[in-house]
Design a protein around this motif. Structure first.
Motif, PDB file in Angstrom:
ATOM      1  N   MET A 102       3.596 -28.550 -14.843  1.00  0.00           N
ATOM      2  CA  MET A 102       2.334 -28.693 -14.226  1.00  0.00           C
ATOM      3  C   MET A 102       1.937 -27.323 -13.799  1.00  0.00           C
ATOM      4  O   MET A 102       1.442 -27.218 -12.650  1.00  0.00           O
ATOM      5  N   GLU A 103       1.890 -26.338 -14.701  1.00  0.00           N
ATOM      6  CA  GLU A 103       1.292 -25.028 -14.575  1.00  0.00           C
ATOM      7  C   GLU A 103      -0.270 -25.009 -14.202  1.00  0.00           C
ATOM      8  O   GLU A 103      -0.737 -25.866 -14.692  1.00  0.00           O
ATOM      9  N   CYS A 104      -0.618 -24.025 -13.555  1.00  0.00           N
ATOM     10  CA  CYS A 104      -1.978 -23.961 -13.311  1.00  0.00           C
ATOM     11  C   CYS A 104      -2.179 -22.476 -13.078  1.00  0.00           C
ATOM     12  O   CYS A 104      -1.723 -21.825 -12.255  1.00  0.00           O
ATOM     13  N   VAL A 105      -3.097 -21.829 -13.888  1.00  0.00           N
ATOM     14  CA  VAL A 105      -3.475 -20.421 -13.649  1.00  0.00           C
ATOM     15  C   VAL A 105      -5.109 -20.356 -13.603  1.00  0.00           C
ATOM     16  O   VAL A 105      -5.529 -20.822 -14.726  1.00  0.00           O
ATOM     17  N   PHE A 106      -5.797 -19.640 -12.552  1.00  0.00           N
ATOM     18  CA  PHE A 106      -7.383 -19.829 -12.704  1.00  0.00           C
ATOM     19  C   PHE A 106      -7.738 -18.476 -12.122  1.00  0.00           C
ATOM     20  O   PHE A 106      -7.005 -18.000 -11.265  1.00  0.00           O
ATOM     21  N   GLY A 107      -9.074 -18.095 -12.485  1.00  0.00           N
ATOM     22  CA  GLY A 107      -9.438 -16.962 -11.903  1.00  0.00           C
ATOM     23  C   GLY A 107     -11.068 -17.066 -11.876  1.00  0.00           C
ATOM     24  O   GLY A 107     -11.580 -17.891 -12.535  1.00  0.00           O
ATOM     25  N   LEU A 108     -11.568 -15.896 -11.130  1.00  0.00           N
ATOM     26  CA  LEU A 108     -13.131 -15.943 -11.111  1.00  0.00           C
ATOM     27  C   LEU A 108     -13.325 -14.319 -10.904  1.00  0.00           C
ATOM     28  O   LEU A 108     -12.430 -13.476 -10.461  1.00  0.00           O
TER      29      LEU A 108
ATOM     30  N   ASP B   3     -16.724 -15.468 -16.658  1.00  0.00           N
ATOM     31  CA  ASP B   3     -16.873 -15.393 -15.237  1.00  0.00           C
ATOM     32  C   ASP B   3     -15.843 -16.182 -14.380  1.00  0.00           C
ATOM     33  O   ASP B   3     -15.598 -15.830 -12.975  1.00  0.00           O
ATOM     34  N   LYS B   4     -15.430 -17.274 -14.970  1.00  0.00           N
ATOM     35  CA  LYS B   4     -14.452 -17.990 -14.538  1.00  0.00           C
ATOM     36  C   LYS B   4     -13.416 -18.658 -15.523  1.00  0.00           C
ATOM     37  O   LYS B   4     -14.275 -18.922 -16.617  1.00  0.00           O
ATOM     38  N   GLY B   5     -12.476 -19.015 -15.324  1.00  0.00           N
ATOM     39  CA  GLY B   5     -11.464 -19.620 -16.055  1.00  0.00           C
ATOM     40  C   GLY B   5      -9.989 -20.128 -15.658  1.00  0.00           C
ATOM     41  O   GLY B   5      -9.915 -19.900 -14.577  1.00  0.00           O
ATOM     42  N   ALA B   6      -9.549 -21.002 -16.332  1.00  0.00           N
ATOM     43  CA  ALA B   6      -8.229 -21.581 -16.143  1.00  0.00           C
ATOM     44  C   ALA B   6      -7.458 -22.080 -17.132  1.00  0.00           C
ATOM     45  O   ALA B   6      -7.909 -22.329 -18.359  1.00  0.00           O
ATOM     46  N   PHE B   7      -6.172 -22.187 -16.967  1.00  0.00           N
ATOM     47  CA  PHE B   7      -5.270 -22.684 -17.842  1.00  0.00           C
ATOM     48  C   PHE B   7      -4.277 -23.859 -17.094  1.00  0.00           C
ATOM     49  O   PHE B   7      -4.182 -23.500 -15.828  1.00  0.00           O
ATOM     50  N   GLY B   8      -3.531 -24.749 -18.096  1.00  0.00           N
ATOM     51  CA  GLY B   8      -2.831 -25.629 -17.188  1.00  0.00           C
ATOM     52  C   GLY B   8      -3.186 -26.900 -17.024  1.00  0.00           C
ATOM     53  O   GLY B   8      -4.489 -27.040 -17.151  1.00  0.00           O
ATOM     54  N   TYR B   9      -2.535 -27.796 -16.313  1.00  0.00           N
ATOM     55  CA  TYR B   9      -3.081 -29.233 -16.096  1.00  0.00           C
ATOM     56  C   TYR B   9      -4.191 -29.043 -15.146  1.00  0.00           C
ATOM     57  O   TYR B   9      -4.894 -29.843 -14.816  1.00  0.00           O
ATOM     58  N   GLY B  10      -3.674 -28.227 -14.174  1.00  0.00           N
ATOM     59  CA  GLY B  10      -4.759 -27.940 -13.145  1.00  0.00           C
ATOM     60  C   GLY B  10      -6.048 -27.417 -13.131  1.00  0.00           C
ATOM     61  O   GLY B  10      -6.872 -27.455 -12.510  1.00  0.00           O
TER      62      GLY B  10
ATOM     63  N   VAL C 258       0.070 -35.816 -10.178  1.00  0.00           N
ATOM     64  CA  VAL C 258       1.239 -36.604  -9.879  1.00  0.00           C
ATOM     65  C   VAL C 258       2.519 -35.821  -9.268  1.00  0.00           C
ATOM     66  O   VAL C 258       2.996 -35.946  -8.321  1.00  0.00           O
ATOM     67  N   VAL C 259       2.560 -34.556 -10.159  1.00  0.00           N
ATOM     68  CA  VAL C 259       3.611 -33.555  -9.753  1.00  0.00           C
ATOM     69  C   VAL C 259       2.919 -32.280  -9.604  1.00  0.00           C
ATOM     70  O   VAL C 259       2.717 -31.635 -10.804  1.00  0.00           O
ATOM     71  N   ALA C 260       2.421 -31.978  -8.597  1.00  0.00           N
ATOM     72  CA  ALA C 260       1.597 -30.908  -8.314  1.00  0.00           C
ATOM     73  C   ALA C 260       2.493 -29.752  -7.629  1.00  0.00           C
ATOM     74  O   ALA C 260       3.437 -29.772  -7.043  1.00  0.00           O
ATOM     75  N   PRO C 261       2.306 -28.258  -8.236  1.00  0.00           N
ATOM     76  CA  PRO C 261       3.006 -27.262  -7.655  1.00  0.00           C
ATOM     77  C   PRO C 261       2.607 -26.968  -6.423  1.00  0.00           C
ATOM     78  O   PRO C 261       1.770 -27.245  -5.626  1.00  0.00           O
TER      79      PRO C 261
END
Length: 206
Positions: A1-7, A127-134, A171-174
């Motif tokens: 349940m990875e998540c990477v995001f930025g702005l 300007d903003k972006g994200a990867f993963g289930y999050g 459901v399974v959050a980091p």
């Protein structure tokens, strides 16, 4: 349940990532740093297969250092993004890396920037972006609350809102996240966001 995001904000770019290292149903560690400092003014946040993520980000970091050593000047953020895309495109036809990347940097001439690079070598300046289930929830929060020229305080508040939403929806959050920023003063770690646990709390009486 990875998540990477930025702005990108007013004079800075920011990347946040979860810190969980998991395999199947097992959690191996919860302090894995998935945001690499490439050089003094660049950050690379990555998600994907653990081996590919570590090997590829280290490969890019060493090549960025090698270029600066050979030429005496650092690569710009745009040049680094295009080099990264080129390496992913080459690998795609041989032995592909399953890794998705957000590259943030600060250049004196152009200011802060953020690049979206996925595992099939798609490259976009965003300007903003994200990867993963999050990303489903963090992108929704940023679509609603993000605006250009945000101050660092407002941007971090938005990141916190995204983290709260991810923790409440998956459901399974980091449990833990790390936040790093890059601006005219350089790339650095800004903060960690950790779950508060009731360690040592007494059991409820029957």
């Amino acid at each position: 349940m990875e998540c990477v995001f930025g702005l990108v904000g007013d004079g800075f770019a920011l990347i946040a990532a979860d810190t969980s290292a998991v395999h199947s149903i097992l959690v191996h560690k919860q302090n894995e740093d998935k945001i690499m400092i490439l050089d003094a003014h660049k950050l690379m946040g990555a998600s994907g297969e653990s081996g590919d993520r570590v090997q590829f980000t280290e490969y890019i970091q060493k090549n960025v250092h090698l270029y600066q050593f050979r030429n005496g000047i650092p690569l710009t953020t745009a040049a680094t993004a295009n080099f990264t895309r080129g390496e992913l495109a080459t690998a795609l036809r041989k032995n592909p890396y399953f890794v998705n990347i957000l590259l943030a940097g600060y250049d004196k001439e152009t200011g802060p920037s953020l690049y979206f690079i996925d595992y099939i070598a798609t490259l976009h300046k965003v300007d903003k972006g994200a990867f993963g289930y999050g990303s489903y929830f963090s992108l929704a929060m940023m679509d609603r609350h993000y605006h250009r020229g945000m101050s660092l305080e407002k941007a971090v508040d938005l990141v916190d809102k995204c983290i709260v939403e991810i923790r409440s929806r998956l459901v399974v959050a980091p449990p833990n996240f790390v936040i790093k920023i890059v601006d005219k003063d350089g790339a650095r770690e800004y903060a960690w966001r950790e779950t508060v646990k009731d360690a040592g709390a007494p059991l409820p009486s029957s």
